[in-house]
Design a protein around this motif. Sequence first.
Motif, short mmCIF file in Angstrom:
data_model
loop_
_atom_site.label_atom_id
_atom_site.label_comp_id
_atom_site.label_asym_id
_atom_site.label_seq_id
_atom_site.Cartn_x
_atom_site.Cartn_y
_atom_site.Cartn_z
N LEU A 4 -4.44 9.83 13.49
CA LEU A 4 -5.23 9.58 12.29
C LEU A 4 -5.05 8.14 11.79
CD1 LEU A 4 -4.54 13.00 10.52
CD2 LEU A 4 -6.74 12.22 11.46
N ILE A 5 -3.82 7.64 11.89
CA ILE A 5 -3.57 6.24 11.50
C ILE A 5 -4.36 5.31 12.42
CG2 ILE A 5 -1.83 4.40 11.45
CD1 ILE A 5 0.19 6.56 10.49
N ALA A 6 -4.39 5.63 13.71
CA ALA A 6 -5.13 4.80 14.67
C ALA A 6 -6.61 4.73 14.31
CB ALA A 6 -4.95 5.34 16.09
N PHE A 59 -3.59 -6.18 3.53
CA PHE A 59 -2.56 -5.22 3.94
C PHE A 59 -2.40 -4.10 2.93
CE2 PHE A 59 -1.32 -8.12 7.29
CZ PHE A 59 -1.01 -7.21 8.30
N ILE A 60 -2.70 -4.36 1.67
CA ILE A 60 -2.70 -3.26 0.69
C ILE A 60 -3.80 -2.27 1.07
CG2 ILE A 60 -3.27 -2.64 -1.71
CD1 ILE A 60 -1.81 -5.27 -2.53
N LEU A 61 -5.00 -2.78 1.36
CA LEU A 61 -6.11 -1.91 1.75
C LEU A 61 -5.79 -1.15 3.04
CD1 LEU A 61 -9.13 -4.32 1.09
CD2 LEU A 61 -8.41 -2.39 -0.32
N LEU A 62 -5.24 -1.86 4.03
CA LEU A 62 -4.91 -1.22 5.30
C LEU A 62 -3.79 -0.19 5.13
CD1 LEU A 62 -5.24 -0.97 8.35
CD2 LEU A 62 -3.74 -2.97 8.61
N GLY A 63 -2.79 -0.54 4.33
CA GLY A 63 -1.70 0.41 4.08
C GLY A 63 -2.18 1.65 3.36
N ASP A 64 -3.06 1.48 2.39
CA ASP A 64 -3.62 2.63 1.67
C ASP A 64 -4.42 3.53 2.62
OD1 ASP A 64 -2.45 1.67 -0.64
OD2 ASP A 64 -4.33 0.95 -1.53
N ALA A 65 -5.20 2.90 3.51
CA ALA A 65 -5.99 3.68 4.48
C ALA A 65 -5.06 4.44 5.43
CB ALA A 65 -6.92 2.75 5.27
N ALA A 66 -3.98 3.79 5.87
CA ALA A 66 -3.02 4.44 6.77
C ALA A 66 -2.31 5.60 6.07
CB ALA A 66 -2.01 3.42 7.30
N LEU A 67 -1.92 5.39 4.82
CA LEU A 67 -1.26 6.47 4.07
C LEU A 67 -2.18 7.66 3.86
CD1 LEU A 67 0.89 4.96 1.16
CD2 LEU A 67 1.63 6.46 3.01
N GLU A 104 3.68 -6.41 1.83
CA GLU A 104 2.54 -5.55 2.18
C GLU A 104 2.45 -5.32 3.69
OE1 GLU A 104 1.88 -7.40 -1.78
OE2 GLU A 104 2.50 -8.18 0.17
N ILE A 105 2.86 -6.30 4.47
CA ILE A 105 2.89 -6.12 5.93
C ILE A 105 3.99 -5.12 6.28
CG2 ILE A 105 3.28 -7.21 8.18
CD1 ILE A 105 2.17 -9.82 7.00
N GLY A 106 5.16 -5.30 5.67
CA GLY A 106 6.27 -4.38 5.90
C GLY A 106 5.93 -2.96 5.53
N ARG A 107 5.23 -2.79 4.42
CA ARG A 107 4.82 -1.44 3.97
C ARG A 107 3.95 -0.78 5.02
NH1 ARG A 107 -0.13 -0.14 0.90
NH2 ARG A 107 0.05 2.00 0.19
N PHE A 108 2.98 -1.51 5.55
CA PHE A 108 2.10 -0.94 6.58
C PHE A 108 2.92 -0.55 7.81
CE2 PHE A 108 -0.46 -1.62 10.44
CZ PHE A 108 -1.32 -0.54 10.29
N GLY A 109 3.83 -1.42 8.23
CA GLY A 109 4.68 -1.12 9.38
C GLY A 109 5.53 0.12 9.16
#
Length: 198
Positions: A92-94, A69-77, A127-132
């Motif tokens: 872009l997030i999608a 989720f850190i990796l996914l959150g960084d990619a989304a950001l 980390e899940i909350g951050r991504f959300g």
Amino acid sequence: MAVTERRLKQREQQKESILEAARAIMLKEGWPAVSIRKIAELIGYSLPVVYNHFENKDAIMEDFIRHGFILLGDAALAAKAQSADPAQQLKLIAIAYYDFALSHREYYQIMFGLGVPNCDRAKEIAEIGRFGDIIISSLKQLQGGECSPQTTLKFHTFWSILHGLSSINMINLTAAPGELQQKVLQDAIQGFIMNINN
């Protein structure tokens, strides 16, 4: 003080070695093949050393989930930062989500082994909350800036679209070429954005 620092550094190195071994087994044989015994054998540690860092295989899995989720959150950001327009941000997030799922299959499968995490799970793992929160902030902008029950509904709909399309393509249920898969993703997100306030 130097002795304590050395011990802490050694402990961190041991933990990282354990995680690297688990990652190597996971990449080669899949998550079901990972075991505390196999990890210990691979890196030459005794079982008690591994158990000193991780109570069981589930604890190692949770570490992978957090890191994923850190990796996914960084990619989304990073994707979101490319535009100030919230609709474009969601597109872009999608794309970043979809790319993450296909390029980090092992993490993705562990992170979403049982589908999209529920709210309680998101609260337990920051980390899940951050991504959300990254997604919700764009949704709130599109809906006038406030978080409402409608925002929560749209968040779950958006994540379900991403998860469903990524999962379908990950297990190759479609033989569609990559360009068509990207068009399906873009079409789904465009339709979602057009109906954001319905």
